[in-house]
Design an enzyme around this catalytic site. Structure first.
Site, mmCIF file in Angstrom:
data_model
loop_
_atom_site.group_PDB
_atom_site.id
_atom_site.type_symbol
_atom_site.label_atom_id
_atom_site.label_comp_id
_atom_site.label_asym_id
_atom_site.label_seq_id
_atom_site.Cartn_x
_atom_site.Cartn_y
_atom_site.Cartn_z
ATOM 1 N N ASP A 14 -31.871 91.849 -51.560
ATOM 2 C CA ASP A 14 -30.993 92.677 -50.731
ATOM 3 C C ASP A 14 -31.444 94.129 -50.863
ATOM 4 O O ASP A 14 -31.247 94.744 -51.909
ATOM 5 C CB ASP A 14 -29.538 92.546 -51.180
ATOM 6 C CG ASP A 14 -28.936 91.186 -50.877
ATOM 7 O OD1 ASP A 14 -29.688 90.236 -50.589
ATOM 8 O OD2 ASP A 14 -27.697 91.060 -50.954
ATOM 9 N N LYS A 52 -26.934 93.069 -43.607
ATOM 10 C CA LYS A 52 -25.795 93.070 -44.531
ATOM 11 C C LYS A 52 -25.016 94.358 -44.344
ATOM 12 O O LYS A 52 -25.598 95.435 -44.145
ATOM 13 C CB LYS A 52 -26.326 92.931 -45.960
ATOM 14 C CG LYS A 52 -25.286 93.019 -47.064
ATOM 15 C CD LYS A 52 -25.966 92.810 -48.423
ATOM 16 C CE LYS A 52 -25.034 93.113 -49.589
ATOM 17 N NZ LYS A 52 -25.709 92.966 -50.900
ATOM 18 N N LYS A 72 -24.587 89.091 -43.525
ATOM 19 C CA LYS A 72 -23.859 89.056 -44.794
ATOM 20 C C LYS A 72 -22.804 90.147 -44.802
ATOM 21 O O LYS A 72 -23.101 91.317 -44.570
ATOM 22 C CB LYS A 72 -24.824 89.235 -45.970
ATOM 23 C CG LYS A 72 -24.130 89.256 -47.334
ATOM 24 C CD LYS A 72 -25.144 89.326 -48.469
ATOM 25 C CE LYS A 72 -24.456 89.490 -49.822
ATOM 26 N NZ LYS A 72 -25.421 89.546 -50.951
#
Length: 290
Positions: free
Chosen positions: A149, A213, A242
């Site tokens: 991430d 995300k 996400k």
């Protein structure tokens, strides 16, 4: 990719996604009308294979498989990481999401389990250079990370420097592709205008990311259903979305999934799974403030 083509793609995506023409809130959820989870038909269609959880009676195991069980506090201890990994292995979370220092430890603890190791790059500010993010990604993968991430260069995006942002993202996604590892791009939506959110998602898609995300959990705001719905509209059905930051119960998870999320980042994963199974929420677990 040529910077002119990047700009063209962004303009096309902004025109396609748009900003809702009707700015009043719906009565059922309080979101902008066109972003209401019950009304975003295109979003629901794009993520239909994941929307069984919006109905009552979802199996806890299905819920756990959507969650990155997260502990990113700077003062997390080895004992905290061990607890996090034990919870992940027992309940079947998708991953544990931890700081890079703990990747090797978590990979050893989760070996043979259903849960993988996710770590963060350029976290939480995103203000390092692409070559540093590239090295950080490769080192994390070497230590055992299966998902990365990364935080975009927010300042470059706010400056309109789309070429730098695309190169910044590509520095991470290229290393992930080479190793067969999933990449997620944190756009830190709370800092961005609607147009900048569209740009960040478009650049992530152009750079070959697997997910976009919402948040780090350390910025001025976390995930919102409105942002998730916008991100889903921009990236389409082929990428993951996400939602992270502030998802603390099963109702919150349901709202994010309904808006188009296919993965949830949460420190309250144990509580969420217990609520999904109809049990009383636990007060234990390794909370991260995420």
């Amino acid at each position: 990719m040529d910077v002119r083509r990047l700009v063209e793609i962004i303009v096309e995506e902004m025109a396609a996604a748009g900003i809702p023409a009707r700015q009043h809130a719906c009565s059922c959820h309080g979101f902008l009308y066109d972003c209401c989870p019950d009304r975003v038909r295109g979003v629901l269609d794009a993520g239909a294979s994941r929307l069984g959880l919006h109905a009552t009676g979802a199996r806890p195991g299905d819920v756990a498989a959507l969650i990155d069980h997260t502990l990113l506090k700077p003062d997390a201890s080895r004992r905290d990481i061990e607890t996090l990994c034990r919870e992940a292995a027992d309940l079947g979370f998708a991953t544990v999401c931890i700081n890079p220092y703990w990747v090797r430890t978590a990979a050893r603890l989760l070996q043979g389990s259903r849960s993988a190791v996710c770590t963060v790059v350029g976290f939480p500010l995103g203000a390092t250079t692409p070559d540093v993010k590239h090295y950080e990604t490769r080192r994390a993968i070497f230590d055992g990370a299966a998902e990365i991430d990364m935080v975009i260069n927010i300042g470059a995006l706010k400056s309109g420097d789309v070429q730098t942002v695309e190169r910044d993202i590509e520095a991470v996604t290229s290393a992930c592709r080479d190793a067969g590892v999933l990449s997620k791009v944190i756009i830190e939506a709370a800092y961005l205008t609607q147009g900048e959110k569209v740009t960040a998602c478009t650049l992530s898609k152009a750079a070959g990311a697997d997910f976009v995300k919402t948040s780090t959990g350390f910025g001025p705001g976390g995930a919102t259903a409105e942002d998730v719905a916008l991100m889903r509209r921009v990236v389409g059905a082929e990428m993951g979305v996400k939602a992270a930051g502030g998802v603390r119960d099963f109702a919150g998870l349901e709202a994010m999934v309904a808006a188009g999320a296919t993965r949830i980042g949460a420190s309250a994963g144990v509580r969420i799974v217990q609520q999904a199974g109809g049990g009383a929420p636990s007060t234990t677990g390794a909370a991260s403030g995420y």
